[in-house]
Motif scaffolding. Structure first.
Motif, PDB file in Angstrom:
ATOM      1  N   GLY A  26       0.815  -1.209   0.000  1.00 14.23           N
ATOM      2  CA  GLY A  26       0.000   0.000   0.000  1.00 14.23           C
ATOM      3  C   GLY A  26       0.845   1.253   0.000  1.00 14.23           C
ATOM      4  N   GLN A  27       1.928   1.249   0.771  1.00 16.45           N
ATOM      5  CA  GLN A  27       2.826   2.398   0.812  1.00 16.45           C
ATOM      6  C   GLN A  27       3.545   2.587  -0.524  1.00 16.45           C
ATOM      7  N   ALA A  28       3.863   1.487  -1.187  1.00 18.42           N
ATOM      8  CA  ALA A  28       4.520   1.586  -2.495  1.00 18.42           C
ATOM      9  C   ALA A  28       3.558   2.110  -3.559  1.00 18.42           C
ATOM     10  N   CYS A  29       2.278   1.850  -3.398  1.00 14.17           N
ATOM     11  CA  CYS A  29       1.274   2.301  -4.367  1.00 14.17           C
ATOM     12  C   CYS A  29       0.972   3.795  -4.250  1.00 14.17           C
ATOM     13  N   GLN A  30       1.086   4.338  -3.051  1.00 15.05           N
ATOM     14  CA  GLN A  30       0.669   5.712  -2.798  1.00 15.05           C
ATOM     15  C   GLN A  30       1.324   6.731  -3.722  1.00 15.05           C
ATOM     16  N   PRO A  31       2.636   6.688  -3.959  1.00 12.63           N
ATOM     17  CA  PRO A  31       3.231   7.689  -4.859  1.00 12.63           C
ATOM     18  C   PRO A  31       2.671   7.614  -6.289  1.00 12.63           C
ATOM     19  N   HIS A  32       2.348   6.403  -6.745  1.00 12.68           N
ATOM     20  CA  HIS A  32       1.781   6.254  -8.090  1.00 12.68           C
ATOM     21  C   HIS A  32       0.398   6.904  -8.162  1.00 12.68           C
ATOM     22  N   ASP A  33      -0.439   6.623  -7.156  1.00 12.96           N
ATOM     23  CA  ASP A  33      -1.769   7.243  -7.127  1.00 12.96           C
ATOM     24  C   ASP A  33      -1.657   8.762  -7.021  1.00 12.96           C
ATOM     25  N   ASP A  34      -0.737   9.242  -6.184  1.00 14.46           N
ATOM     26  CA  ASP A  34      -0.557  10.686  -6.015  1.00 14.46           C
ATOM     27  C   ASP A  34      -0.146  11.349  -7.334  1.00 14.46           C
ATOM     28  N   ALA A  35       0.773  10.713  -8.058  1.00  9.68           N
ATOM     29  CA  ALA A  35       1.221  11.271  -9.341  1.00  9.68           C
ATOM     30  C   ALA A  35       0.077  11.322 -10.349  1.00  9.68           C
ATOM     31  N   LEU A  36      -0.741  10.276 -10.386  1.00  9.22           N
ATOM     32  CA  LEU A  36      -1.897  10.279 -11.287  1.00  9.22           C
ATOM     33  C   LEU A  36      -2.875  11.386 -10.908  1.00  9.22           C
ATOM     34  N   ARG A  37      -3.105  11.537  -9.620  1.00 13.65           N
ATOM     35  CA  ARG A  37      -4.037  12.565  -9.150  1.00 13.65           C
ATOM     36  C   ARG A  37      -3.515  13.948  -9.524  1.00 13.65           C
ATOM     37  N   GLN A  38      -2.223  14.185  -9.321  1.00 13.21           N
ATOM     38  CA  GLN A  38      -1.625  15.484  -9.630  1.00 13.21           C
ATOM     39  C   GLN A  38      -1.627  15.780 -11.124  1.00 13.21           C
ATOM     40  N   SER A  39      -1.662  14.753 -11.959  1.00 14.93           N
ATOM     41  CA  SER A  39      -1.695  14.968 -13.409  1.00 14.93           C
ATOM     42  C   SER A  39      -3.039  15.512 -13.875  1.00 14.93           C
ATOM     43  N   GLY A  40      -4.060  15.417 -13.004  1.00 13.46           N
ATOM     44  CA  GLY A  40      -5.395  15.862 -13.377  1.00 13.46           C
ATOM     45  C   GLY A  40      -6.166  14.838 -14.182  1.00 13.46           C
ATOM     46  N   LYS A  41      -5.575  13.676 -14.397  1.00 13.04           N
ATOM     47  CA  LYS A  41      -6.216  12.628 -15.194  1.00 13.04           C
ATOM     48  C   LYS A  41      -6.995  11.632 -14.340  1.00 13.04           C
ATOM     49  N   LEU A  42      -6.739  11.599 -13.023  1.00 13.96           N
ATOM     50  CA  LEU A  42      -7.375  10.623 -12.147  1.00 13.96           C
ATOM     51  C   LEU A  42      -8.610  11.206 -11.496  1.00 13.96           C
ATOM     52  N   GLY A  43      -9.702  10.493 -11.605  1.00  9.89           N
ATOM     53  CA  GLY A  43     -10.933  10.870 -10.920  1.00  9.89           C
ATOM     54  C   GLY A  43     -11.057  10.050  -9.655  1.00  9.89           C
ATOM     55  N   THR A  44     -12.101   9.269  -9.574  1.00 15.83           N
ATOM     56  CA  THR A  44     -12.345   8.414  -8.429  1.00 15.83           C
ATOM     57  C   THR A  44     -11.422   7.204  -8.454  1.00 15.83           C
ATOM     58  N   VAL A  45     -10.931   6.806  -7.287  1.00 15.87           N
ATOM     59  CA  VAL A  45     -10.154   5.572  -7.149  1.00 15.87           C
ATOM     60  C   VAL A  45     -10.581   4.910  -5.840  1.00 15.87           C
ATOM     61  N   ALA A  46     -10.776   3.599  -5.870  1.00 17.00           N
ATOM     62  CA  ALA A  46     -11.216   2.895  -4.667  1.00 17.00           C
ATOM     63  C   ALA A  46     -10.839   1.424  -4.745  1.00 17.00           C
ATOM     64  N   SER A  47     -10.585   0.850  -3.578  1.00 19.24           N
ATOM     65  CA  SER A  47     -10.377  -0.589  -3.474  1.00 19.24           C
ATOM     66  C   SER A  47     -11.710  -1.243  -3.134  1.00 19.24           C
ATOM     67  N   LEU A  48     -11.844  -2.488  -3.554  1.00 21.69           N
ATOM     68  CA  LEU A  48     -13.060  -3.245  -3.281  1.00 21.69           C
ATOM     69  C   LEU A  48     -12.750  -4.349  -2.278  1.00 21.69           C
ATOM     70  N   ARG A  49     -13.639  -4.572  -1.349  1.00 20.02           N
ATOM     71  CA  ARG A  49     -13.456  -5.660  -0.398  1.00 20.02           C
ATOM     72  C   ARG A  49     -13.800  -6.965  -1.089  1.00 20.02           C
ATOM     73  N   HIS A  50     -12.891  -7.898  -1.015  1.00 19.10           N
ATOM     74  CA  HIS A  50     -13.190  -9.196  -1.611  1.00 19.10           C
ATOM     75  C   HIS A  50     -14.002 -10.027  -0.619  1.00 19.10           C
ATOM     76  N   ARG A  51     -14.742 -10.953  -1.134  1.00 21.38           N
ATOM     77  CA  ARG A  51     -15.601 -11.857  -0.358  1.00 21.38           C
ATOM     78  C   ARG A  51     -16.781 -11.167   0.303  1.00 21.38           C
ATOM     79  N   GLU A  52     -17.045  -9.936  -0.041  1.00 18.50           N
ATOM     80  CA  GLU A  52     -18.226  -9.263   0.500  1.00 18.50           C
ATOM     81  C   GLU A  52     -19.168  -8.857  -0.629  1.00 18.50           C
ATOM     82  N   ALA A  53     -18.983  -9.454  -1.792  1.00 17.42           N
ATOM     83  CA  ALA A  53     -19.807  -9.107  -2.949  1.00 17.42           C
ATOM     84  C   ALA A  53     -21.075  -9.956  -2.981  1.00 17.42           C
ATOM     85  N   VAL A  54     -22.112  -9.401  -3.564  1.00 17.22           N
ATOM     86  CA  VAL A  54     -23.324 -10.153  -3.874  1.00 17.22           C
ATOM     87  C   VAL A  54     -23.706  -9.832  -5.309  1.00 17.22           C
TER      88      VAL A  54
END
Length: 121
Positions: A26-54
């Motif tokens: 998760g810590q390694a992913c954060q800089p990538h998400d931050d760079a995308l967000r700063q580019s103005g190209k990233l909108g919503t981003v979210a993780s999904l909980r596995h095994r809680e789907a219907v």
């Protein structure tokens, strides 16, 4: 145009990670998400909980609810994000900056990119 990016992973490989390995990932992913967000190209981003789907669908005129994700496979959708791009080529370039495209090869991470059509009444 908006593009929906679905990030897939191999559930069995993901479950072998220790809590500290998950935190480091998760810590390694954060800089990538931050760079995308700063580019103005990233909108919503979210993780999904596995095994809680219907899954909800109509069966014989009634609503049927089934536990678990619809598709049974070794790959699961783990997160999603929306990006803004001129065309599919740019969407691929932008999405390739996301951690699911750059990190976690051993976890089977990969991205599916789909154009989003907005319906206006």
């Amino acid at each position: 145009m908006k593009y929906l990016c679905l990030a897939y992973y191999n559930e069995a490989a993901f479950e072998t990670l220790t809590p500290s390995e998950l935190e480091a990932l998760g810590q390694a992913c954060q800089p990538h998400d931050d760079a995308l967000r700063q580019s103005g190209k990233l909108g919503t981003v979210a993780s999904l909980r596995h095994r809680e789907a219907v899954t909800v669908r109509s069966r014989s005129g009634r609503i049927s609810v089934t536990d678990g994700p619809f598709v049974e496979s070794k790959e699961q959708v783990g997160s999603f994000f929306l990006i803004e791009a001129r065309d599919l080529e740019e969407a691929i370039q932008v999405a390739s900056l996301h951690p699911a495209a750059r990190l976690g090869e051993h976890l089977g991470w990969g991205l599916e990119i789909r154009p989003v059509e907005t319906f206006v009444p």
